[in-house]
Enzyme design. Structure first.
Site, mmCIF file in Angstrom:
data_model
loop_
_atom_site.group_PDB
_atom_site.id
_atom_site.type_symbol
_atom_site.label_atom_id
_atom_site.label_comp_id
_atom_site.label_asym_id
_atom_site.label_seq_id
_atom_site.Cartn_x
_atom_site.Cartn_y
_atom_site.Cartn_z
ATOM 1 N N SER A 135 12.371 0.301 -0.003
ATOM 2 C CA SER A 135 11.254 1.368 0.749
ATOM 3 C C SER A 135 11.276 0.972 2.213
ATOM 4 O O SER A 135 11.671 0.693 2.548
ATOM 5 C CB SER A 135 10.076 1.383 -0.041
ATOM 6 O OG SER A 135 9.283 0.137 0.635
ATOM 7 N N LYS A 136 11.063 2.472 2.576
ATOM 8 C CA LYS A 136 10.677 2.274 3.855
ATOM 9 C C LYS A 136 10.210 1.097 4.174
ATOM 10 O O LYS A 136 10.076 0.870 5.845
ATOM 11 C CB LYS A 136 9.714 3.747 4.343
ATOM 12 C CG LYS A 136 10.846 4.657 4.368
ATOM 13 C CD LYS A 136 10.439 5.972 4.646
ATOM 14 C CE LYS A 136 11.002 6.946 4.749
ATOM 15 N NZ LYS A 136 10.262 8.122 5.725
ATOM 16 N N ARG A 137 9.163 0.130 3.546
ATOM 17 C CA ARG A 137 8.102 -0.529 4.322
ATOM 18 C C ARG A 137 8.924 -2.131 3.979
ATOM 19 O O ARG A 137 8.426 -2.768 4.543
ATOM 20 C CB ARG A 137 6.834 -0.366 3.319
ATOM 21 C CG ARG A 137 6.117 0.717 3.519
ATOM 22 C CD ARG A 137 4.740 0.646 2.229
ATOM 23 N NE ARG A 137 5.332 0.441 1.336
ATOM 24 C CZ ARG A 137 5.053 1.960 0.900
ATOM 25 N NH1 ARG A 137 5.433 2.991 1.246
ATOM 26 N NH2 ARG A 137 5.344 2.243 -0.527
#
Length: 438
Positions: A211-213
């Site tokens: 994910s982007k995180r």
């Protein structure tokens, strides 16, 4: 046939490593075959697109060295290269479908009428894939133009690939099932389909979707952490591709020579930020000292450390010790500043030998009268002091390192002796023996 590849990001956030790897594979393939690498920006989602995101894409690709031949800032014969500026082109191609009776209106939107037959594609990575369009319940006619007049991804993607004469579409495996739709559109347009290669998705180490995180997801974080662009390019190439050899460390030029779609793995790729740091360490080790010092200097300045005249030599002493440039300040601070803390475990280890304070006092006195200071002269003096004290020279190396640096590990002891000089070495020995005897 002149090879033409493209990277078509959507500017709705930062440049993700998945997108960067897609760009890299397209860049490598184009460079390998003496072709053209096109950058086009899929910015039709006005609600989510931002100028900052566009700039992040350009900056990320510039930093990685993925120069494009056609696209924003470069121009080319197939522009404009922002989809938001291509509506008249899409309107003209849509009219072709109207005239061919391949679209019909449905609730204000327009649907593309699939031919009800099996569509087989041969993917350069995934092999043969067939979608059977005879069952309308599974494959309903797809919307190509929304009720507000905007066009969907599938339509503009196909039109742009045809208009820009793209020969090879290298993209993520999540688009694999879209490709038969695109082939139907291309057939309806009477166009020649590019060859497709769908590369494996990138997963976290635990197998979850990245994910982007997640750590390492944003390309913009890599320069700030002190990764080298060539190292990140090297690492990203290894995420889903292998050279069919035991080698793992490559320059971009070597990757261009070695890269092939046959080397792309079919299975999902696991992302390992620790492996990326290891690759970075290998690339740092190959830098000459001047280049490494110049790259490390901004990180030292940002940490608030003064940069002395002999900084190049100081940096060189840790060049093969650090994985990231952001590690340099803490690795060299004791060589720049005379005030530093001591590692408590290292001090306790020295204290465990009751003889050492006395021997270190002797060593400091011997150092103070050395006329010609050098690491070799200091080590010779250390050997003589050890012999006089009935000890072995090797027993004094660790205590001397702790006295001079405050830590159990670091640069070569000879480098430390040379860089500090006689007076600073004597002062640090005196300070350390005072600590041991207090």
């Amino acid at each position: 046939m002149t090879v033409r590849t493209r990277f078509a990001p959507s500017p709705t956030g930062y440049l993700h490593v998945g997108g960067a790897r897609t760009a890299l594979f397209n860049w490598l393939f184009a460079r390998k075959h003496g072709g053209t690498f096109v950058l086009r920006v899929e910015d039709t989602d006005e609600a989510r697109n931002t100028d900052e995101a566009k700039q992040a894409i350009f900056d990320g690709m510039d930093w990685l060295g993925l120069d494009w031949d056609e696209g924003p800032g470069k121009g080319g014969q197939h522009g404009p290269y922002f989809q938001s500026e291509r509506k008249s082109i899409y309107d003209a191609w849509f009219q072709k479908l109207v005239e061919a009776d391949r679209v019909y209106e449905d609730g204000g939107a327009w649907r593309f009428r699939f031919e009800r037959k099996p569509i087989t594609m041969t993917d350069l990575v995934c092999g043969e894939v067939t979608i059977d369009y005879r069952d309308e319940s599974n494959t309903p006619d797809m919307v190509v133009k929304r009720s507000d007049g905007s066009y969907v991804f599938h339509f503009v993607n196909v039109v742009d690939d045809l208009e820009m004469e793209i020969t090879h579409v290298i993209r993520g495996e999540d688009h694999l099932m879209n490709t038969p739709k695109h082939l139907q559109l291309i057939e309806a347009f009477g166009g020649k389909a590019p060859q497709y290669a769908h590369i494996p998705l990138i997963l976290n180490q635990d197998g979850s979707k990245m994910s982007k995180r997640d750590a390492g997801a944003a390309v913009g974080d890599y320069p700030r952490q002190g990764f080298l662009p060539d190292a990140v390019v090297n690492f990203l190439a290894l995420v889903g591709w292998n050279s069919k050899t035991d080698e793992e460390i490559f320059t971009p030029q070597e990757l261009v020579q070695r890269f092939s779609l046959e080397g792309v793995n079919r299975a999902p790729a696991r992302f390992d930020i620790e492996k990326c740091a290891w690759v970075n360490l290998q690339h740092i080790a190959k830098l000459d000292t001047a280049t490494f010092a110049a790259a490390a200097r901004p990180f030292v300045e940002k940490a608030g450390l003064p940069v002395p005249e002999n900084f190049e030599a100081i940096a060189g002493s840790v060049k093969e010790k650090v994985r990231l440039l952001q590690e340099v300040p803490s690795a060299v601070d004791f060589l720049i500043l005379d005030e530093f803390s001591y590692d408590e475990e290292a001090v306790a280890k020295v204290r465990a030998n009751a003889q050492l304070p006395t021997i270190l006092i002797m060593l400091g006195a011997t150092f103070s009268v050395l006329s010609d200071w050098s690491a070799d002269a200091a080590k010779q003096a250390l050997g003589e002091v050890a012999k006089e004290a009935g000890a072995k020279a090797g027993q004094l190396m660790f205590p001397l390192r702790v006295a001079l640096s405050g830590r159990p590990h670091g640069p070569d002891l000879g480098d430390i002796l040379n860089l500090l000089g006689r007076e600073r070495c004597v002062a640090r020995l005196n300070r350390f023996t005072n600590l041991l005897t207090s």
